[in-house]
Design a protein around this motif. Structure first.
Motif, short mmCIF file in Angstrom:
data_model
loop_
_atom_site.label_atom_id
_atom_site.label_comp_id
_atom_site.label_asym_id
_atom_site.label_seq_id
_atom_site.Cartn_x
_atom_site.Cartn_y
_atom_site.Cartn_z
N VAL A 243 14.67 42.77 38.95
CA VAL A 243 14.79 41.64 38.04
C VAL A 243 15.93 41.93 37.08
CG1 VAL A 243 13.63 40.28 36.27
CG2 VAL A 243 12.34 41.15 38.22
N PRO A 244 16.94 41.07 37.00
CA PRO A 244 18.03 41.33 36.05
C PRO A 244 17.53 41.19 34.62
CG PRO A 244 18.31 39.18 37.05
CD PRO A 244 17.15 39.85 37.75
N ARG A 245 17.93 42.11 33.77
CA ARG A 245 17.51 42.08 32.36
C ARG A 245 18.66 41.58 31.51
NH1 ARG A 245 14.00 47.54 31.39
NH2 ARG A 245 12.61 47.24 33.15
N PRO A 246 18.35 40.74 30.52
CA PRO A 246 19.44 40.27 29.64
C PRO A 246 19.98 41.41 28.79
CG PRO A 246 17.31 39.52 28.84
CD PRO A 246 17.07 40.18 30.16
N VAL A 247 21.27 41.37 28.57
CA VAL A 247 21.92 42.40 27.76
C VAL A 247 21.83 41.98 26.29
CG1 VAL A 247 24.08 43.59 27.31
CG2 VAL A 247 23.47 42.94 29.64
N PRO A 248 21.21 42.81 25.41
CA PRO A 248 21.13 42.43 24.00
C PRO A 248 22.50 42.44 23.33
CG PRO A 248 20.30 44.65 24.32
CD PRO A 248 20.60 44.08 25.69
N ALA A 249 22.61 41.67 22.23
CA ALA A 249 23.89 41.55 21.52
C ALA A 249 24.29 42.87 20.88
CB ALA A 249 23.79 40.46 20.46
N SER A 250 23.35 43.58 20.29
CA SER A 250 23.67 44.86 19.66
C SER A 250 23.02 45.97 20.46
CB SER A 250 23.19 44.89 18.21
OG SER A 250 21.79 44.79 18.18
N GLY A 251 23.76 47.02 20.69
CA GLY A 251 23.26 48.12 21.49
C GLY A 251 22.16 48.91 20.80
N ASP A 252 22.10 48.91 19.45
CA ASP A 252 21.11 49.70 18.73
C ASP A 252 19.71 49.13 18.87
OD1 ASP A 252 23.15 51.30 17.92
OD2 ASP A 252 23.37 50.34 15.95
N ALA A 253 19.58 47.81 18.90
CA ALA A 253 18.26 47.19 18.92
C ALA A 253 17.77 46.94 20.34
CB ALA A 253 18.31 45.88 18.14
N ALA A 254 18.45 47.50 21.36
CA ALA A 254 18.08 47.22 22.73
C ALA A 254 16.68 47.72 23.05
CB ALA A 254 19.11 47.84 23.67
N ASP B 146 14.38 48.80 20.76
CA ASP B 146 13.51 48.80 19.59
C ASP B 146 12.47 47.70 19.74
OD1 ASP B 146 12.39 49.33 17.19
OD2 ASP B 146 14.04 48.60 15.97
N LEU B 147 11.26 48.09 20.10
CA LEU B 147 10.19 47.10 20.26
C LEU B 147 9.59 46.69 18.94
CD1 LEU B 147 8.37 48.58 23.37
CD2 LEU B 147 9.97 46.68 23.29
N PHE B 148 9.70 47.55 17.94
CA PHE B 148 9.10 47.26 16.64
C PHE B 148 10.15 47.39 15.55
CE2 PHE B 148 5.85 49.12 19.39
CZ PHE B 148 4.95 48.08 19.42
N PRO B 149 11.02 46.38 15.41
CA PRO B 149 12.06 46.48 14.38
C PRO B 149 11.46 46.41 12.99
CG PRO B 149 12.04 44.30 15.35
CD PRO B 149 11.06 45.13 16.14
N VAL B 150 12.16 47.00 12.05
CA VAL B 150 11.70 47.02 10.67
C VAL B 150 11.94 45.65 10.06
CG1 VAL B 150 12.02 48.07 8.42
CG2 VAL B 150 12.19 49.46 10.48
N ARG B 151 10.92 45.09 9.46
CA ARG B 151 11.03 43.79 8.81
C ARG B 151 10.55 43.93 7.38
NH1 ARG B 151 8.74 40.74 13.83
NH2 ARG B 151 10.67 40.48 14.98
N SER B 152 11.21 43.20 6.52
CA SER B 152 10.84 43.21 5.11
C SER B 152 10.29 41.85 4.74
CB SER B 152 12.07 43.53 4.25
OG SER B 152 11.72 43.40 2.89
N PHE B 153 9.25 41.84 3.93
CA PHE B 153 8.66 40.60 3.49
C PHE B 153 9.12 40.24 2.08
CE2 PHE B 153 5.86 42.09 6.83
CZ PHE B 153 5.78 40.97 7.61
#
Length: 159
Positions: free
Chosen positions: A56-67, A69-76
């Motif tokens: 299955v072809p996988r989409p290439v993410p825009a930024s290589g660092d977040a490729a 990262d399943l749990f990105p840091v989010r601020s509230f």
């Protein structure tokens, strides 16, 4: 004990009836034996299956660092306010007060700029940058022409 004998007889009768009914379904037919079809044998070189259709072809993410990262840091926290708009301001006055001239007409002022001396009255333009808007005993009002901002030069004299 009589009760156990009756229960055992009922169980035997129900088993006998189930056996008899199962024999009636296929009475005139020969039993069908199904065997799994044999797959054709392959030689040792082609024993590996072709799995390219399963990729299955996988989409290439825009930024290589977040490729990965399943749990990105989010601020509230709320986003910071936008930066304040800084309006341009007039530069500091390059003049020093040199004195006042009272010759019977409108009040005139002496403005010193470096080694030059300007004699100005209300409405005069100095060096194409400043227009004199008012001459008083306590201050001299000048308008910085490029930004149309008023600045005052304190003379130090009593009003």
């Amino acid at each position: 004990m009589k009760r156990q004998v009756v229960l055992f007889a009922a169980l035997a009768a129900s088993l006998l009836a189930a056996w008899w009914v199962s024999g009636l379904e296929g009475e005139g037919e020969a039993p069908v034996v199904r065997r799994a079809a044999k797959a054709p044998r392959r030689d040792a070189a082609s024993s590996r299956p072709d799995l390219s259709a399963l990729a299955v072809p996988r989409p290439v993410p825009a930024s290589g660092d977040a490729a990965g990262d399943l749990f990105p840091v989010r601020s509230f926290r709320p986003p910071p306010p936008p930066p304040a708009v800084v309006r341009p301001t007039a530069p500091p006055l390059p003049f020093r007060h040199g004195g006042l001239l009272e010759d019977g007409g409108p009040l005139a002022a002496f403005l010193a700029e470096g080694d030059r001396l300007h004699v100005v009255r209300v409405g005069d333009v100095v060096d194409g940058r400043y227009r004199v808007s008012g001459v008083h005993r306590g201050r001299i009002d000048l308008v910085y022409l490029p930004l149309n901002q008023t600045q005052s030069l304190v003379s130090g004299a009593l009003p």
